[in-house]
Design a protein around this motif. Structure first.
Motif, PDB file in Angstrom:
ATOM      1  N   ASN A 137       5.709  -2.329  -3.769  1.00 56.58           N
ATOM      2  CA  ASN A 137       3.711  -2.812  -3.746  1.00 56.58           C
ATOM      3  C   ASN A 137       3.986  -3.959  -4.158  1.00 56.58           C
ATOM      4  O   ASN A 137       3.303  -5.028  -3.934  1.00 56.58           O
ATOM      5  CB  ASN A 137       2.877  -1.823  -4.057  1.00 56.58           C
ATOM      6  N   LYS A 150       0.511  -1.566  -0.278  1.00 55.46           N
ATOM      7  CA  LYS A 150       0.275   0.222   0.041  1.00 55.46           C
ATOM      8  C   LYS A 150       1.438   1.543   0.251  1.00 55.46           C
ATOM      9  O   LYS A 150       0.578   2.221   0.612  1.00 55.46           O
ATOM     10  CB  LYS A 150      -0.661   0.371   1.239  1.00 55.46           C
ATOM     11  N   ASP A 189      -3.646  -3.919   7.477  1.00 58.48           N
ATOM     12  CA  ASP A 189      -2.336  -2.528   7.275  1.00 58.48           C
ATOM     13  C   ASP A 189      -1.499  -3.105   8.043  1.00 58.48           C
ATOM     14  O   ASP A 189      -1.292  -1.992   8.737  1.00 58.48           O
ATOM     15  CB  ASP A 189      -2.979  -0.816   7.368  1.00 58.48           C
TER      16      ASP A 189
END
Length: 147
Positions: free
Chosen positions: A43, A17, A57
């Motif tokens: 990524n 991300k 996350d």
């Protein structure tokens, strides 16, 4: 390798991300890094890790070596321990009231699973030492650890 090293950055970025938004984008720009190239490479290298954690996350450590000719080498490390603990407990953050609110508990099995995810990036090969290190991080987050 591409010649003289101008800087080495140690980063913590959510797996899969990376974005050009602050603080990452301006830091890369200030060091002469092609932001688009970095984001694509980071990524791509961490997409499987993001999928492993269900899109959570989970930040990973990365070492970015920047050379004088504006090229770079990217070395991906393991996920950050505190993020793995939060992921395991399905939390967004640690306790907001640490002296009063200790409702989460990690089991020995949870600690072993986290240690196995981090073992190639820790400074020991002893499982008990890894578990003690992870336990210390959990206690600093005011999360109880099962004996």
């Amino acid at each position: 390798m591409a010649g003289k090293i101008t800087n080495i950055l140690n980063l913590e970025v959510p797996a899969g991300k990376a974005q050009p938004a602050p603080p990452l984008g301006p830091m890369l720009w200030a060091n002469g890094v092609n932001i688009g190239q970095f984001i694509k490479e980071f990524n791509d290298k961490t997409m499987d890790l993001m999928k492993q954690f269900g899109g959570a996350d989970v930040k990973v450590k990365a070492e970015l070596t920047i050379y004088a000719d504006r090229t770079f080498d990217l070395k991906i490390g393991s996920p950050v321990t505190s993020n793995l603990i939060l992921w395991k407990l399905n939390l967004k953050s640690g306790s907001g009231e640490p002296n009063k609110n200790k409702i989460w508990k990690l089991t020995k099995k949870d600690l072993e699973e986290i240690a196995n995810l981090k073992k190639w990036d820790m400074n020991t090969e002893n499982m008990e030492s890894m578990i003690k290190s992870i336990t210390g991080t959990a206690k600093n987050m005011w999360i109880e650890v099962e004996k």
